[in-house]
Motif scaffolding. Structure first.
Motif, PDB file in Angstrom:
ATOM      1  N   ARG A  58      25.790 -92.053  52.578  1.00 26.72           N
ATOM      2  CA  ARG A  58      25.832 -90.702  53.138  1.00 26.72           C
ATOM      3  C   ARG A  58      27.228 -90.109  53.049  1.00 26.72           C
ATOM      4  O   ARG A  58      27.690 -89.421  53.961  1.00 26.72           O
ATOM      5  CB  ARG A  58      25.368 -90.728  54.595  1.00 26.72           C
ATOM      6  N   SER A  59      27.905 -90.349  51.974  1.00 26.66           N
ATOM      7  CA  SER A  59      29.256 -89.833  51.789  1.00 26.66           C
ATOM      8  C   SER A  59      29.203 -88.327  51.539  1.00 26.66           C
ATOM      9  O   SER A  59      28.365 -87.837  50.772  1.00 26.66           O
ATOM     10  CB  SER A  59      29.941 -90.545  50.621  1.00 26.66           C
ATOM     11  N   THR A  60      30.093 -87.606  52.184  1.00 27.59           N
ATOM     12  CA  THR A  60      30.210 -86.162  51.965  1.00 27.59           C
ATOM     13  C   THR A  60      31.282 -85.819  50.935  1.00 27.59           C
ATOM     14  O   THR A  60      31.321 -84.687  50.444  1.00 27.59           O
ATOM     15  CB  THR A  60      30.553 -85.462  53.294  1.00 27.59           C
ATOM     16  N   GLU A  61      32.135 -86.782  50.626  1.00 30.12           N
ATOM     17  CA  GLU A  61      33.194 -86.523  49.644  1.00 30.12           C
ATOM     18  C   GLU A  61      32.694 -86.673  48.217  1.00 30.12           C
ATOM     19  O   GLU A  61      33.093 -85.896  47.341  1.00 30.12           O
ATOM     20  CB  GLU A  61      34.358 -87.484  49.898  1.00 30.12           C
ATOM     21  N   PHE A  62      31.842 -87.660  47.966  1.00 29.38           N
ATOM     22  CA  PHE A  62      31.312 -87.900  46.626  1.00 29.38           C
ATOM     23  C   PHE A  62      29.787 -87.891  46.674  1.00 29.38           C
ATOM     24  O   PHE A  62      29.181 -88.416  47.614  1.00 29.38           O
ATOM     25  CB  PHE A  62      31.813 -89.233  46.069  1.00 29.38           C
ATOM     26  N   VAL A  63      29.186 -87.306  45.646  1.00 27.88           N
ATOM     27  CA  VAL A  63      27.729 -87.231  45.504  1.00 27.88           C
ATOM     28  C   VAL A  63      27.406 -87.644  44.077  1.00 27.88           C
ATOM     29  O   VAL A  63      27.743 -86.930  43.121  1.00 27.88           O
ATOM     30  CB  VAL A  63      27.193 -85.815  45.793  1.00 27.88           C
ATOM     31  N   LEU A  64      26.769 -88.793  43.915  1.00 19.16           N
ATOM     32  CA  LEU A  64      26.403 -89.293  42.594  1.00 19.16           C
ATOM     33  C   LEU A  64      24.951 -88.989  42.231  1.00 19.16           C
ATOM     34  O   LEU A  64      24.595 -89.073  41.054  1.00 19.16           O
ATOM     35  CB  LEU A  64      26.629 -90.812  42.516  1.00 19.16           C
ATOM     36  N   THR A 124      42.274 -89.553  52.334  1.00 16.33           N
ATOM     37  CA  THR A 124      41.112 -89.039  51.623  1.00 16.33           C
ATOM     38  C   THR A 124      40.601 -87.797  52.331  1.00 16.33           C
ATOM     39  O   THR A 124      40.953 -87.519  53.482  1.00 16.33           O
ATOM     40  CB  THR A 124      39.992 -90.094  51.545  1.00 16.33           C
ATOM     41  N   VAL A 125      39.731 -87.072  51.638  1.00 23.34           N
ATOM     42  CA  VAL A 125      39.196 -85.828  52.210  1.00 23.34           C
ATOM     43  C   VAL A 125      38.252 -86.121  53.362  1.00 23.34           C
ATOM     44  O   VAL A 125      38.234 -85.417  54.377  1.00 23.34           O
ATOM     45  CB  VAL A 125      38.489 -85.011  51.115  1.00 23.34           C
ATOM     46  N   SER A 126      37.453 -87.165  53.236  1.00 18.81           N
ATOM     47  CA  SER A 126      36.411 -87.462  54.216  1.00 18.81           C
ATOM     48  C   SER A 126      36.817 -88.555  55.192  1.00 18.81           C
ATOM     49  O   SER A 126      35.972 -89.332  55.631  1.00 18.81           O
ATOM     50  CB  SER A 126      35.134 -87.888  53.484  1.00 18.81           C
ATOM     51  N   ARG A 127      38.099 -88.628  55.527  1.00 21.93           N
ATOM     52  CA  ARG A 127      38.507 -89.649  56.490  1.00 21.93           C
ATOM     53  C   ARG A 127      37.930 -89.298  57.861  1.00 21.93           C
ATOM     54  O   ARG A 127      37.996 -88.156  58.311  1.00 21.93           O
ATOM     55  CB  ARG A 127      40.024 -89.750  56.543  1.00 21.93           C
ATOM     56  N   PHE A 149      49.409 -85.333  61.116  1.00 23.84           N
ATOM     57  CA  PHE A 149      50.710 -85.379  60.450  1.00 23.84           C
ATOM     58  C   PHE A 149      50.585 -85.428  58.926  1.00 23.84           C
ATOM     59  O   PHE A 149      51.589 -85.608  58.240  1.00 23.84           O
ATOM     60  CB  PHE A 149      51.501 -86.599  60.931  1.00 23.84           C
ATOM     61  N   VAL A 150      49.369 -85.286  58.406  1.00 37.43           N
ATOM     62  CA  VAL A 150      49.136 -85.326  56.958  1.00 37.43           C
ATOM     63  C   VAL A 150      48.580 -83.973  56.531  1.00 37.43           C
ATOM     64  O   VAL A 150      47.571 -83.499  57.076  1.00 37.43           O
ATOM     65  CB  VAL A 150      48.161 -86.453  56.573  1.00 37.43           C
ATOM     66  N   GLY A 151      49.252 -83.348  55.568  1.00 37.66           N
ATOM     67  CA  GLY A 151      48.776 -82.090  55.012  1.00 37.66           C
ATOM     68  C   GLY A 151      48.023 -82.304  53.710  1.00 37.66           C
ATOM     69  O   GLY A 151      48.154 -83.350  53.056  1.00 37.66           O
ATOM     70  N   ARG A 152      47.233 -81.308  53.333  1.00 30.07           N
ATOM     71  CA  ARG A 152      46.421 -81.410  52.121  1.00 30.07           C
ATOM     72  C   ARG A 152      46.473 -80.094  51.367  1.00 30.07           C
ATOM     73  O   ARG A 152      46.359 -79.024  51.950  1.00 30.07           O
ATOM     74  CB  ARG A 152      44.974 -81.763  52.471  1.00 30.07           C
ATOM     75  N   TYR A 153      46.639 -80.210  50.065  1.00 26.10           N
ATOM     76  CA  TYR A 153      46.632 -79.044  49.183  1.00 26.10           C
ATOM     77  C   TYR A 153      45.655 -79.313  48.056  1.00 26.10           C
ATOM     78  O   TYR A 153      45.742 -80.344  47.376  1.00 26.10           O
ATOM     79  CB  TYR A 153      48.034 -78.780  48.620  1.00 26.10           C
ATOM     80  N   GLN A 154      44.697 -78.407  47.866  1.00 27.77           N
ATOM     81  CA  GLN A 154      43.670 -78.559  46.832  1.00 27.77           C
ATOM     82  C   GLN A 154      43.700 -77.372  45.888  1.00 27.77           C
ATOM     83  O   GLN A 154      43.966 -76.229  46.305  1.00 27.77           O
ATOM     84  CB  GLN A 154      42.280 -78.691  47.464  1.00 27.77           C
ATOM     85  N   GLU A 155      43.410 -77.660  44.646  1.00 29.05           N
ATOM     86  CA  GLU A 155      43.340 -76.628  43.621  1.00 29.05           C
ATOM     87  C   GLU A 155      42.255 -77.009  42.624  1.00 29.05           C
ATOM     88  O   GLU A 155      42.187 -78.160  42.186  1.00 29.05           O
ATOM     89  CB  GLU A 155      44.688 -76.471  42.916  1.00 29.05           C
TER      90      GLU A 155
END
Length: 520
Positions: free
Chosen positions: A231-237, A320-323, A329-335
């Motif tokens: 049931r992962s939301t980060e990866f879908v195979l 990871t995105v779905s932690r 204290f951790v930032g995220r930048y996506q493109e």
């Protein structure tokens, strides 16, 4: 008492004197030039990797006689990150930053090439050669955590050399974007400092500080496939969906799309051919009834989502995105970058009839396969997937397939696949052009010892057997016949005796009780 005009004049005079002092210090600053072998225009246009040699020289020219004490030539790798923290109060808000020097190699300077006394003569050029070799890994001190890491793989990843990231001042990145935010920067440079010690203070005076940046793309081996939960939301195979004719039309069947984790995208930084891989996508369609044909396929779109995580504190895990527990204290930048979009309507379905043993109500199954090519996008520079104490880079491949069920209805099915970007190590023969002592390398090569090989090695290591005794001639000597059963070098001890004519082994004759042997 000064009036307003006099105070303004005195202030201007003070500022003018400061500017003149700074200009004089700038004019008396020694000129330092860093040249590298193979660079014609004074700029580096290539990527360096592990075990590459950085060779060149440093030239120093002083505009006036300048006293100095030390010259330091180093190769350094630094990492800088900053974050904007928003708190409930102004005191809790603000910008936090951190800088780390994770690599520093020092080039010893030949004392014979330094002037005596340590005074650089005006206009005279001093040349100091340097040679650095980019190491395979970092020292354990580069990953110094106050909190224990989650597992051993995190520490192993933190000891890999990170690639150059976010530094657009390097000539290699002039026309390409590495998809890094402004909050992160990883750079490598050859740095030269000329210092002069003060008599009254421990802090030396920096007469010159010059650096030349280079681009480093280290080798990152292929990692095993990622374990993805059901049931992962980060990866879908795998994705399934019911198809209908229009929004409220009748059901025509059920379609399933599936793809495995793709092979890593292997980089070749100094190659003119962009790296590429491919993803096989499998389709399965089960119609609502046996007379329903399979639907027509539409467009297959591939996008690359780049995620960069950064922090001003050492992370003891791989972000990871779905932690489940987000770290403030951790930032995220996506493109997101579009890789390709093509029509796949010409892909044919293959019909598979149900087996004869099944019931008459069984429905046929249609299957198809689409090969999606993946290549590095133009005007983009991908760095290998890596993770350090402060910066982490990961990639996700997003595939979207549209299916035409009617003229006005095209439902989409989307997959999210983990994509690893790696860089294989170069052949050691390309790096070791100079002859080396192979006996040293063979000492550290592991060996597989079989029983036969072990016997051979033991035979080689064992001392040679003693030479056989010389042949004994029974006709020589004045010994009795019973004493001639053994050669002289095999005579029995004094406690033993050999009976005449028996020809058997020697027999021990015990001494009398109370009398020690040899006491008469």
């Amino acid at each position: 008492m000064f009036n307003y005009a006099e105070s303004i004049a005195s202030r201007n005079t003070y500022m003018t004197s400061i500017r003149e002092t700074m200009a004089e210090a700038q004019r008396s600053k020694p000129a330092v030039t860093i040249s590298m072998d193979g660079d014609a225009d004074g700029k580096s246009h290539r990527f360096y990797t592990n075990r590459d040699r950085l060779e060149g020289d440093v030239k120093i020219v002083a505009p006036a006689d300048t006293r100095f004490d030390e010259i330091y030539i180093t190769f350094e790798g630094t990492s800088r990150t900053w974050m904007e923290r928003l708190g409930v109060s102004p005191a809790a808000s603000g910008r936090t930053s951190v800088s780390q020097t994770f690599l520093r190699l020092v080039q010893p300077v030949n004392e014979a090439s330094l002037p005596i006394p340590r005074v650089a003569i005006k206009g005279q050029e001093y040349t100091f050669p340097f040679t650095f070799v980019i190491p395979e890994r970092l020292l354990p001190g580069a990953c110094n955590h106050t909190i224990a890491v989650e597992n051993q793989s995190v520490e192993e990843a933190h000891l890999h050399l990170p690639p150059s990231l976010g530094d657009h001042t390097i000539s290699t990145f002039e026309d390409k974007d590495d998809l890094a935010p402004d909050m992160t920067r990883i750079s490598y440079a050859i740095r030269v400092r000329v210092l002069r010690k003060k008599d009254t203070e421990d802090q030396p005076v920096v007469l010159a500080d010059t650096a030349r940046k280079i681009a480093v793309s280290p080798s990152i081996p292929d990692a095993p496939p990622i374990h993805i939960q059901d049931r992962s939301t980060e990866f879908v195979l795998r994705k399934e969906k019911d198809l209908r004719k229009g929004l409220l039309g009748k059901k025509i069947g059920r379609v399933c799309i599936f793809a495995e984790q793709p092979q890593p995208l292997r980089l070749a930084p100094n190659s003119s051919c962009p790296p590429s891989t491919r993803v096989p996508v499998s389709l399965t369609f089960v119609p609502a009834n046996a007379e329903t044909p399979p639907p027509e396929l539409g467009n297959m779109t591939a996008k690359l989502r780049t995620s960069t995580f950064f922090s001003t504190q050492r992370t003891s895990y791989t972000p990871t995105v779905s932690r489940s527990t987000p770290d403030p204290f951790v930032g995220r930048y996506q493109e997101s970058t579009l890789l390709s979009s093509r029509c796949v309507s010409n892909v044919s379905w293959e019909k598979q009839e149900p087996p004869l043993s099944s019931s008459s109500s069984s429905k046929p199954v249609y299957k198809a396969q689409i090969i999606v090519p993946i290549a590095e996008p133009k005007c983009k520079h991908l760095v290998p997937t890596f993770s350090t104490c402060f910066v982490t880079r990961s990639y996700t491949l997003e595939l979207s397939l549209s299916i035409r069920t009617s003229k006005h209805s095209q439902p989409n099915l989307a997959l999210k696949l983990p994509l690893q970007v790696s860089q294989p190590a170069k052949d050691s023969r390309e790096h070791d052009s100079a002859p080396q002592d192979t006996s040293v390398e063979e000492f550290f090569v592991p060996r597989i010892i079989s029983p036969s090989t072990l016997q051979q090695e033991v035979a080689v290591m064992a001392p040679p057997p003693p030479p056989p005794p010389p042949p004994f001639d029974r006709r020589q000597g004045q010994l009795p016949q019973s004493m001639l059963l053994h050669p002289p070098n095999e005579m029995p001890p004094p406690e033993y005796s050999v009976f005449r004519g028996t020809g058997g082994p020697p027999v021990r004759i015990p001494p009398p009780v109370g009398i020690s042997p040899g006491c008469g």
